[in-house]
Scaffold this motif. Structure first.
Motif, PDB file in Angstrom:
ATOM      1  N   GLU A  55       0.821  -1.195   0.000  1.00 52.92           N
ATOM      2  CA  GLU A  55       0.000   0.000   0.000  1.00 52.92           C
ATOM      3  C   GLU A  55       0.862   1.255   0.000  1.00 52.92           C
ATOM      4  OE1 GLU A  55      -2.673  -0.172   3.255  1.00 52.92           O
ATOM      5  OE2 GLU A  55      -3.785  -1.882   2.465  1.00 52.92           O
ATOM      6  N   PRO A  56       0.626   2.174  -0.933  1.00 49.20           N
ATOM      7  CA  PRO A  56       1.392   3.430  -0.952  1.00 49.20           C
ATOM      8  C   PRO A  56       1.056   4.289   0.260  1.00 49.20           C
ATOM      9  CG  PRO A  56      -0.418   3.532  -2.509  1.00 49.20           C
ATOM     10  CD  PRO A  56      -0.376   2.114  -2.002  1.00 49.20           C
ATOM     11  N   ASP A  57       2.039   5.027   0.752  1.00 48.27           N
ATOM     12  CA  ASP A  57       1.804   5.871   1.901  1.00 48.27           C
ATOM     13  C   ASP A  57       1.408   7.279   1.471  1.00 48.27           C
ATOM     14  OD1 ASP A  57       4.111   6.975   0.980  1.00 48.27           O
ATOM     15  OD2 ASP A  57       5.316   6.586   2.757  1.00 48.27           O
ATOM     16  N   TYR A  58       1.396   8.189   2.438  1.00 50.73           N
ATOM     17  CA  TYR A  58       0.946   9.561   2.190  1.00 50.73           C
ATOM     18  C   TYR A  58       1.751  10.236   1.086  1.00 50.73           C
ATOM     19  CZ  TYR A  58      -0.151  14.452   3.310  1.00 50.73           C
ATOM     20  OH  TYR A  58      -0.540  15.754   3.242  1.00 50.73           O
ATOM     21  N   LEU A  59       3.081  10.128   1.142  1.00 51.96           N
ATOM     22  CA  LEU A  59       3.931  10.783   0.151  1.00 51.96           C
ATOM     23  C   LEU A  59       3.746  10.194  -1.243  1.00 51.96           C
ATOM     24  CD1 LEU A  59       7.267  11.205   2.135  1.00 51.96           C
ATOM     25  CD2 LEU A  59       5.738  13.027   1.352  1.00 51.96           C
ATOM     26  N   GLU A  60       3.632   8.889  -1.313  1.00 55.27           N
ATOM     27  CA  GLU A  60       3.476   8.242  -2.619  1.00 55.27           C
ATOM     28  C   GLU A  60       2.163   8.624  -3.280  1.00 55.27           C
ATOM     29  OE1 GLU A  60       4.701   3.981  -2.837  1.00 55.27           O
ATOM     30  OE2 GLU A  60       5.199   4.303  -0.731  1.00 55.27           O
ATOM     31  N   GLN A  61       1.146   8.856  -2.487  1.00 52.17           N
ATOM     32  CA  GLN A  61      -0.154   9.220  -3.043  1.00 52.17           C
ATOM     33  C   GLN A  61      -0.162  10.638  -3.595  1.00 52.17           C
ATOM     34  OE1 GLN A  61      -2.853   8.589   0.166  1.00 52.17           O
ATOM     35  NE2 GLN A  61      -2.604   6.361   0.167  1.00 52.17           N
ATOM     36  N   ARG A  62       0.763  11.474  -3.120  1.00 55.83           N
ATOM     37  CA  ARG A  62       0.754  12.876  -3.501  1.00 55.83           C
ATOM     38  C   ARG A  62       1.924  13.300  -4.362  1.00 55.83           C
ATOM     39  NH1 ARG A  62      -2.229  11.618   0.253  1.00 55.83           N
ATOM     40  NH2 ARG A  62      -4.043  12.822   0.922  1.00 55.83           N
ATOM     41  N   SER A  63       2.853  12.422  -4.604  1.00 56.72           N
ATOM     42  CA  SER A  63       4.000  12.742  -5.446  1.00 56.72           C
ATOM     43  C   SER A  63       4.259  11.584  -6.404  1.00 56.72           C
ATOM     44  CB  SER A  63       5.247  13.000  -4.591  1.00 56.72           C
ATOM     45  OG  SER A  63       6.387  13.156  -5.409  1.00 56.72           O
ATOM     46  N   ARG A  64       4.031  11.856  -7.682  1.00 57.14           N
ATOM     47  CA  ARG A  64       4.251  10.808  -8.670  1.00 57.14           C
ATOM     48  C   ARG A  64       5.721  10.451  -8.776  1.00 57.14           C
ATOM     49  NH1 ARG A  64       2.053  10.831 -14.937  1.00 57.14           N
ATOM     50  NH2 ARG A  64       2.768   8.717 -15.451  1.00 57.14           N
ATOM     51  N   VAL A  65       6.596  11.457  -8.636  1.00 59.97           N
ATOM     52  CA  VAL A  65       8.036  11.206  -8.708  1.00 59.97           C
ATOM     53  C   VAL A  65       8.466  10.281  -7.580  1.00 59.97           C
ATOM     54  CG1 VAL A  65      10.326  12.271  -8.558  1.00 59.97           C
ATOM     55  CG2 VAL A  65       8.503  13.392  -9.854  1.00 59.97           C
ATOM     56  N   TYR A  66       7.978  10.563  -6.370  1.00 63.76           N
ATOM     57  CA  TYR A  66       8.347   9.724  -5.228  1.00 63.76           C
ATOM     58  C   TYR A  66       7.779   8.316  -5.380  1.00 63.76           C
ATOM     59  CZ  TYR A  66       9.182   8.348  -0.392  1.00 63.76           C
ATOM     60  OH  TYR A  66       9.613   7.695   0.729  1.00 63.76           O
ATOM     61  N   ARG A  67       6.568   8.213  -5.887  1.00 61.49           N
ATOM     62  CA  ARG A  67       5.965   6.902  -6.094  1.00 61.49           C
ATOM     63  C   ARG A  67       6.765   6.091  -7.101  1.00 61.49           C
ATOM     64  NH1 ARG A  67       1.304   8.531  -7.024  1.00 61.49           N
ATOM     65  NH2 ARG A  67       1.216   8.505  -9.294  1.00 61.49           N
ATOM     66  N   VAL A  68       7.223   6.743  -8.181  1.00 61.40           N
ATOM     67  CA  VAL A  68       8.051   6.051  -9.173  1.00 61.40           C
ATOM     68  C   VAL A  68       9.357   5.573  -8.543  1.00 61.40           C
ATOM     69  CG1 VAL A  68       9.405   6.367 -11.279  1.00 61.40           C
ATOM     70  CG2 VAL A  68       7.055   7.230 -11.160  1.00 61.40           C
ATOM     71  N   LEU A  69       9.943   6.406  -7.677  1.00 64.56           N
ATOM     72  CA  LEU A  69      11.187   6.020  -7.005  1.00 64.56           C
ATOM     73  C   LEU A  69      10.997   4.780  -6.152  1.00 64.56           C
ATOM     74  CD1 LEU A  69      14.109   6.503  -6.078  1.00 64.56           C
ATOM     75  CD2 LEU A  69      13.200   8.049  -4.321  1.00 64.56           C
ATOM     76  N   VAL A  70       9.948   4.767  -5.343  1.00 63.04           N
ATOM     77  CA  VAL A  70       9.708   3.637  -4.447  1.00 63.04           C
ATOM     78  C   VAL A  70       9.396   2.364  -5.237  1.00 63.04           C
ATOM     79  CG1 VAL A  70       8.225   2.744  -2.612  1.00 63.04           C
ATOM     80  CG2 VAL A  70       8.947   5.133  -2.581  1.00 63.04           C
ATOM     81  N   VAL A  71       8.578   2.496  -6.272  1.00 62.25           N
ATOM     82  CA  VAL A  71       8.263   1.335  -7.107  1.00 62.25           C
ATOM     83  C   VAL A  71       9.520   0.825  -7.816  1.00 62.25           C
ATOM     84  CG1 VAL A  71       6.971   0.551  -9.125  1.00 62.25           C
ATOM     85  CG2 VAL A  71       5.857   1.984  -7.420  1.00 62.25           C
ATOM     86  N   SER A  72      10.372   1.740  -8.247  1.00 63.45           N
ATOM     87  CA  SER A  72      11.628   1.338  -8.897  1.00 63.45           C
ATOM     88  C   SER A  72      12.526   0.571  -7.932  1.00 63.45           C
ATOM     89  CB  SER A  72      12.369   2.570  -9.417  1.00 63.45           C
ATOM     90  OG  SER A  72      11.595   3.243 -10.393  1.00 63.45           O
ATOM     91  N   GLU A  73      12.557   0.999  -6.671  1.00 67.07           N
ATOM     92  CA  GLU A  73      13.329   0.271  -5.662  1.00 67.07           C
ATOM     93  C   GLU A  73      12.807  -1.156  -5.514  1.00 67.07           C
ATOM     94  OE1 GLU A  73      13.290   2.431  -2.011  1.00 67.07           O
ATOM     95  OE2 GLU A  73      13.875   4.299  -2.965  1.00 67.07           O
ATOM     96  N   ARG A  74      11.502  -1.273  -5.482  1.00 64.31           N
ATOM     97  CA  ARG A  74      10.910  -2.607  -5.318  1.00 64.31           C
ATOM     98  C   ARG A  74      11.207  -3.496  -6.524  1.00 64.31           C
ATOM     99  NH1 ARG A  74       4.669  -3.677  -3.474  1.00 64.31           N
ATOM    100  NH2 ARG A  74       4.834  -5.931  -3.225  1.00 64.31           N
ATOM    101  N   ILE A  75      11.072  -2.943  -7.719  1.00 65.25           N
ATOM    102  CA  ILE A  75      11.345  -3.715  -8.934  1.00 65.25           C
ATOM    103  C   ILE A  75      12.814  -4.125  -8.988  1.00 65.25           C
ATOM    104  CG2 ILE A  75      11.445  -3.608 -11.454  1.00 65.25           C
ATOM    105  CD1 ILE A  75       8.977  -1.814 -11.356  1.00 65.25           C
TER     106      ILE A  75
END
Length: 204
Positions: free
Chosen positions: A29-49
């Protein structure tokens, strides 16, 4: 449990934030920052991948080494070394992702004795310690990796700076995520981690 990545998840989470309620945090589940920043969400997803890719690579290299050694009796020299390097990158990249989602193992003996405000203060102090430690390690690791640029791995001939760069990337990601979580604790104290609210309910 509903999928937080669905179309209706953001309004629901915003409502919970506005009322002070906490949204249960899971690894998927994405957290507060991931829901509001597409750049941050891409970073976190990239880490997971990337972590998943290094895991698969490590497993594949180990299987290749076992098959070549015990089935064909012709071991491949570079597989073991490359598997170790992939495992290093897996550990450090995964550490960054785990820090982003706040799912590290934590000892809450002290926090369980405190209230909501005290727990938030302890959490913020712990995050500041993480920022300082990971920042120093990333800086020192960058110098060490730069100094090892002339060294090469014996089997794969890869530059050792590439191997040591895993620590720089890992600690750098941990530092970045910790800084952002400190910001959230200060600007949005209503976003108390799930463990803190569970402790508060148990105390009540």
């Amino acid at each position: 449990m509903s999928d937080s990545t669905g179309a209706g998840s953001v309004p629901q989470n915003e409502n919970n934030i506005a009322t002070g309620a906490h949204v249960p945090q899971e690894p998927d589940e994405p957290d507060y920052l991931e829901q509001r920043s597409r750049v941050y969400r891409v970073l976190v997803v990239s880490e997971r991948i990337a972590a998943c890719a290094f895991l698969v690579a490590t497993l594949g290299l180990i299987i290749l080494q076992v098959v070549s050694r015990y089935v064909f009796n012709t071991p491949i020299a570079w597989t073991e070394e490359l598997a170790r390097f992939a495992l290093l990158w897996l550990a450090f990249v995964s550490a960054g992702f785990v820090m982003a989602r706040r799912i590290h193992i934590a000892v809450d003996l002290l926090v369980s004795k405190l209230g909501r405000t005290g727990a938030l203060v302890v959490d913020t102090c712990a995050l500041i310690t993480v920022v300082a430690t990971s920042g120093i390690m990333a800086w020192a690791g960058a110098g060490f990796a730069a100094g090892a640029s002339r060294l090469a791995a014996p089997a794969t001939s890869l530059p050792m700076s590439l191997v040591y760069a895993s620590a720089v990337v890992g600690f750098g990601l941990i530092c970045l995520h910790a800084v952002l979580h400190v910001y959230l604790n200060i600007r949005h104290p209503e976003l108390v981690p799930e463990a803190m609210e569970n402790l508060e309910r148990e105390a009540a």
